[in-house]
Scaffold this motif. Structure first.
Motif, PDB file in Angstrom:
ATOM      1  N   GLN A   1      -7.299  15.703  -4.755  1.00  0.00           N
ATOM      2  CA  GLN A   1      -6.801  15.773  -3.466  1.00  0.00           C
ATOM      3  C   GLN A   1      -7.943  15.625  -1.965  1.00  0.00           C
ATOM      4  OE1 GLN A   1      -7.368  17.240   0.014  1.00  0.00           O
ATOM      5  NE2 GLN A   1      -5.203  18.652  -0.174  1.00  0.00           N
ATOM      6  N   ASN A   2      -7.392  13.766  -1.851  1.00  0.00           N
ATOM      7  CA  ASN A   2      -8.179  13.250  -0.083  1.00  0.00           C
ATOM      8  C   ASN A   2      -8.297  14.331   0.657  1.00  0.00           C
ATOM      9  OD1 ASN A   2      -8.976  12.251   1.912  1.00  0.00           O
ATOM     10  ND2 ASN A   2      -7.504  10.409   0.925  1.00  0.00           N
ATOM     11  N   PRO A   3      -8.871  15.050   1.038  1.00  0.00           N
ATOM     12  CA  PRO A   3     -10.052  15.275   1.397  1.00  0.00           C
ATOM     13  C   PRO A   3     -10.710  15.955   0.713  1.00  0.00           C
ATOM     14  CG  PRO A   3      -9.509  16.191   3.140  1.00  0.00           C
ATOM     15  CD  PRO A   3      -8.010  16.127   2.253  1.00  0.00           C
TER      16      PRO A   3
ATOM     17  N   GLU B   1       5.402  13.524  -3.493  1.00  0.00           N
ATOM     18  CA  GLU B   1       4.117  13.639  -5.354  1.00  0.00           C
ATOM     19  C   GLU B   1       3.038  12.226  -4.662  1.00  0.00           C
ATOM     20  OE1 GLU B   1       4.839  14.380  -8.694  1.00  0.00           O
ATOM     21  OE2 GLU B   1       2.376  14.807  -9.018  1.00  0.00           O
ATOM     22  N   ASP B   2       2.027  12.288  -3.772  1.00  0.00           N
ATOM     23  CA  ASP B   2       0.850  11.049  -3.223  1.00  0.00           C
ATOM     24  C   ASP B   2       0.030  11.496  -4.556  1.00  0.00           C
ATOM     25  OD1 ASP B   2      -0.156   8.757  -2.102  1.00  0.00           O
ATOM     26  OD2 ASP B   2      -0.228   9.888  -1.033  1.00  0.00           O
ATOM     27  N   ASP B   3      -0.248  10.297  -5.894  1.00  0.00           N
ATOM     28  CA  ASP B   3      -0.993  10.156  -6.568  1.00  0.00           C
ATOM     29  C   ASP B   3      -1.939   9.112  -6.788  1.00  0.00           C
ATOM     30  OD1 ASP B   3      -2.149  11.344  -8.563  1.00  0.00           O
ATOM     31  OD2 ASP B   3      -0.679  10.489  -9.831  1.00  0.00           O
ATOM     32  N   PRO B   4      -2.455   8.894  -5.770  1.00  0.00           N
ATOM     33  CA  PRO B   4      -4.248   7.722  -5.783  1.00  0.00           C
ATOM     34  C   PRO B   4      -5.255   7.234  -6.838  1.00  0.00           C
ATOM     35  CG  PRO B   4      -4.064   8.173  -3.242  1.00  0.00           C
ATOM     36  CD  PRO B   4      -3.177   9.046  -4.356  1.00  0.00           C
ATOM     37  N   TYR B   5      -5.075   9.338  -7.182  1.00  0.00           N
ATOM     38  CA  TYR B   5      -6.104   9.299  -7.769  1.00  0.00           C
ATOM     39  C   TYR B   5      -6.314   9.483  -9.444  1.00  0.00           C
ATOM     40  CZ  TYR B   5      -8.305   8.857  -2.918  1.00  0.00           C
ATOM     41  OH  TYR B   5      -7.818   8.314  -1.909  1.00  0.00           O
ATOM     42  N   GLY B   6      -4.760  10.152  -9.591  1.00  0.00           N
ATOM     43  CA  GLY B   6      -4.352  10.518 -11.173  1.00  0.00           C
ATOM     44  C   GLY B   6      -5.655   9.736 -12.241  1.00  0.00           C
TER      45      GLY B   6
ATOM     46  N   GLY C   1       0.917  -1.480  -0.184  1.00  0.00           N
ATOM     47  CA  GLY C   1       0.034   0.098  -0.034  1.00  0.00           C
ATOM     48  C   GLY C   1       0.754   1.202  -0.164  1.00  0.00           C
ATOM     49  N   SER C   2       0.391   2.225  -0.581  1.00  0.00           N
ATOM     50  CA  SER C   2       0.839   3.805  -0.316  1.00  0.00           C
ATOM     51  C   SER C   2       1.384   3.856   1.331  1.00  0.00           C
ATOM     52  CB  SER C   2      -0.002   5.018  -1.303  1.00  0.00           C
ATOM     53  OG  SER C   2       0.188   4.586  -2.734  1.00  0.00           O
ATOM     54  N   GLN C   3       0.343   3.470   1.900  1.00  0.00           N
ATOM     55  CA  GLN C   3       0.481   3.895   3.466  1.00  0.00           C
ATOM     56  C   GLN C   3       1.614   3.346   3.391  1.00  0.00           C
ATOM     57  OE1 GLN C   3      -2.427   5.763   4.886  1.00  0.00           O
ATOM     58  NE2 GLN C   3      -0.355   5.920   6.637  1.00  0.00           N
ATOM     59  N   GLN C   4       2.152   2.293   3.289  1.00  0.00           N
ATOM     60  CA  GLN C   4       3.679   1.962   3.784  1.00  0.00           C
ATOM     61  C   GLN C   4       4.800   3.126   3.169  1.00  0.00           C
ATOM     62  OE1 GLN C   4       5.374  -1.864   2.472  1.00  0.00           O
ATOM     63  NE2 GLN C   4       6.406  -1.710   4.412  1.00  0.00           N
TER      64      GLN C   4
ATOM     65  N   LEU D   1      -5.623  -6.041  -2.099  1.00  0.00           N
ATOM     66  CA  LEU D   1      -4.058  -6.616  -2.553  1.00  0.00           C
ATOM     67  C   LEU D   1      -3.270  -6.296  -1.547  1.00  0.00           C
ATOM     68  CD1 LEU D   1      -5.044  -6.267  -6.284  1.00  0.00           C
ATOM     69  CD2 LEU D   1      -4.835  -8.504  -5.211  1.00  0.00           C
ATOM     70  N   ARG D   2      -3.034  -4.815  -0.843  1.00  0.00           N
ATOM     71  CA  ARG D   2      -2.087  -3.764  -0.971  1.00  0.00           C
ATOM     72  C   ARG D   2      -0.597  -3.555  -1.621  1.00  0.00           C
ATOM     73  NH1 ARG D   2      -4.574  -1.045   1.117  1.00  0.00           N
ATOM     74  NH2 ARG D   2      -2.736  -0.423   2.323  1.00  0.00           N
ATOM     75  N   ILE D   3      -1.083  -3.368  -2.797  1.00  0.00           N
ATOM     76  CA  ILE D   3       0.014  -3.345  -3.599  1.00  0.00           C
ATOM     77  C   ILE D   3      -0.199  -1.656  -4.271  1.00  0.00           C
ATOM     78  CG2 ILE D   3       1.060  -3.982  -6.022  1.00  0.00           C
ATOM     79  CD1 ILE D   3       0.637  -6.494  -4.198  1.00  0.00           C
TER      80      ILE D   3
ATOM     81  N   SER E   1       2.500   6.035  -6.093  1.00  0.00           N
ATOM     82  CA  SER E   1       1.183   6.035  -6.400  1.00  0.00           C
ATOM     83  C   SER E   1       0.635   4.206  -5.926  1.00  0.00           C
ATOM     84  CB  SER E   1       0.263   5.753  -8.070  1.00  0.00           C
ATOM     85  OG  SER E   1      -0.490   5.961  -7.954  1.00  0.00           O
ATOM     86  N   THR E   2      -0.768   3.288  -6.289  1.00  0.00           N
ATOM     87  CA  THR E   2      -1.438   2.218  -5.831  1.00  0.00           C
ATOM     88  C   THR E   2      -1.895   1.917  -6.342  1.00  0.00           C
ATOM     89  OG1 THR E   2      -2.178   2.045  -4.168  1.00  0.00           O
ATOM     90  CG2 THR E   2      -2.875   4.121  -4.739  1.00  0.00           C
ATOM     91  N   LEU E   3      -2.109   0.694  -6.492  1.00  0.00           N
ATOM     92  CA  LEU E   3      -3.170  -0.536  -7.139  1.00  0.00           C
ATOM     93  C   LEU E   3      -4.766  -0.078  -6.322  1.00  0.00           C
ATOM     94  CD1 LEU E   3      -1.798  -3.123  -8.682  1.00  0.00           C
ATOM     95  CD2 LEU E   3      -1.770  -1.269 -10.098  1.00  0.00           C
ATOM     96  N   SER E   4      -4.638   0.428  -5.371  1.00  0.00           N
ATOM     97  CA  SER E   4      -5.279   0.351  -4.396  1.00  0.00           C
ATOM     98  C   SER E   4      -7.418   0.587  -4.916  1.00  0.00           C
ATOM     99  CB  SER E   4      -5.450   1.108  -2.869  1.00  0.00           C
ATOM    100  OG  SER E   4      -5.123   0.505  -2.003  1.00  0.00           O
ATOM    101  N   LYS E   5      -7.034   1.944  -5.762  1.00  0.00           N
ATOM    102  CA  LYS E   5      -8.203   2.386  -6.266  1.00  0.00           C
ATOM    103  C   LYS E   5      -8.161   2.496  -7.764  1.00  0.00           C
ATOM    104  CE  LYS E   5      -7.759   5.079  -2.311  1.00  0.00           C
ATOM    105  NZ  LYS E   5      -8.250   4.883  -1.837  1.00  0.00           N
ATOM    106  N   THR E   6      -7.824   1.718  -8.449  1.00  0.00           N
ATOM    107  CA  THR E   6      -7.955   1.158 -10.040  1.00  0.00           C
ATOM    108  C   THR E   6      -8.051  -0.575  -9.849  1.00  0.00           C
ATOM    109  OG1 THR E   6      -5.347   1.291 -10.337  1.00  0.00           O
ATOM    110  CG2 THR E   6      -6.938   2.828 -10.827  1.00  0.00           C
TER     111      THR E   6
END
Ligand SMILES: Cc1ncc(COP(=O)(O)O)c(C=O)c1O
Length: 379
Positions: free
Chosen positions: A201-203, A229-234, A128-131, A281-283, A271-276
């Motif tokens: 942006q979150n939130p 740069e944190d980009d989970p949603y781009g 996860g991006s959290q890590q 999966l935590r990838i 970035s992350t696969l969490s939202k896509t």
């Protein structure tokens, strides 16, 4: 003096919901042994709000939960069977901390289409991006270091960096993202790095305009401050044009576009696969220069040795051959409809004094109540 204002906000928001800040009674032998750094660590207000999602009569919009209806169940099932049939010995074994190479290669090709040109050696797979955020904190943040963030910002980042006793310099946002006119004063406060969420942006759901992206990168360069740069949603854009990520603008500003380099390393990108694909999966991944990947690898080894080999291989098997792009197109359509429904419902049901942002993508919008209203009371 910088103040951890956002953290205090988070803390305040927790107590009315669960009554107890830190859960049940701690056994006597442990209770006076907590490390000092835990004193400012609280449960995330968002995670606490998510408890409401368990109530059957509540449709919760509290957290950025992807829609389970579009999780790629069949593809994950098939990929799991394929991985177990063809590569079980590898999939169930320990693996390199950097991550599964075919997945890193796939992500490099994927990012190139969004303007980020790097090599697999620049990619570290994280749980996860959290890590990723936690590892960055572990590597760079000393107690009292100041991190420059947007206000408001992602609570999970504040939660991760609370463990490293970070302080904050904050810059307000408006409909075009971070207010760059107020940035310079905070840059003079000597932040360790800037933490920026340019897309939806979150939130708050706002997007940093192109002009402001350029100005932000210029100013950060001028003051010698690196950027995370944190980009989970781009990729989840429902209208308007894709805007170049900060990592790309930074390379262009250094004349990298002329062929000298593609990536300066001054901007770390997450970035992350969490939202896509699916958050279970935590990838996710961090993009950094090789020298920093090596240091982040050391941090990660202490945390979990490596991200689940099995999950990485399944994610790769699912995402390959263009599935990721096809799936992103599908969820963009569904989420775009839902955003429209939400905006229409707000228009219809909320009083005129309430304001809200109009996100061009992603999962969030930010409602501002009239002066004098306490959002916790309203909840
Ligand atoms: C801005 C931001 N960063 C990081 C994360 C964590 O994502 P992941 O599921 O990859 O850990 C989230 C999740 O909501 C997020 O909104």
């Amino acid at each position: 003096m910088p103040i951890p204002a956002l953290e205090l906000e988070a803390e305040k928001a927790v107590s009315p919901l669960n009554g107890k800040k830190n859960g049940a009674v701690v056994p006597t032998l442990w209770k006076d042994r907590f490390a000092q750094r835990t004193q400012r660590m609280t449960s995330s207000a968002i995670r606490e709000l998510l408890k409401y999602t368990e109530k059957p009569d509540v449709i919760s919009f509290a957290g950025g939960l992807p829609a389970p209806e579009v999780f790629p169940f069949a593809e994950v099932e098939l990929a799991t069977a394929t991985v177990l049939r063809e590569k079980a010995k590898m999939a169930l074994q320990y693996s390199p901390t950097e991550g599964y190479l075919p997945l890193r290669e796939l992500l490099v090709r994927h990012m190139a289409r969004y303007g980020i040109k790097v090599k697999p050696a620049n990619v570290l797979i994280t749980s996860g991006s959290q890590q990723g955020l936690d590892l960055i904190g572990k590597l760079f943040v000393n107690p009292g270091d100041r991190i420059l963030t947007e206000s408001p910002t992602y609570l999970g980042a504040l939660q991760a960096w609370a463990a490293y006793q970070a302080e904050y310099l904050t810059v307000p946002i408006d409909d075009d993202g971070l207010d760059v006119d107020q940035l310079e004063a905070q840059l003079r406060g000597g932040p360790k790095f800037l933490y920026i969420l340019p897309n939806f942006q979150n939130p708050a759901g706002v997007t940093l305009s192109l002009e402001r992206r350029r100005r932000l990168v210029e100013l950060a360069n001028h003051y010698g401050a690196p950027i995370v740069e944190d980009d989970p949603y781009g990729q989840l854009r429902y209208e308007g044009e894709h805007l170049p990520p900060l990592v790309q603008l930074d390379a262009e500003m250094h004349d990298c576009a002329k062929g000298d380099c593609d990536f300066t390393g001054d901007v770390l990108y997450l970035s992350t696969l969490s939202k896509t694909l699916a958050p279970g999966l935590r990838i996710a991944w961090v993009v950094a220069p090789e020298s920093l990947i090596a240091r982040l690898v050391q941090m990660k080894q202490g945390a979990d040795l490596h991200t689940s080999t099995f999950a990485q291989m399944v994610a790769h098997e699912v995402a390959k051959d263009g599935f990721l792009d096809r799936h992103v197109r599908k969820i963009r359509e569904l989420y775009g409809e839902r955003r429209n429904a939400m905006l229409a419902a707000l228009e219809r049901h909320f009083p005129g004094e309430v304001r809200w942002t109009k996100p061009q993508g992603g999962l969030f919008l930010w409602v501002t109540l009239p002066e004098g209203f306490d959002s916790t009371d309203v909840l």
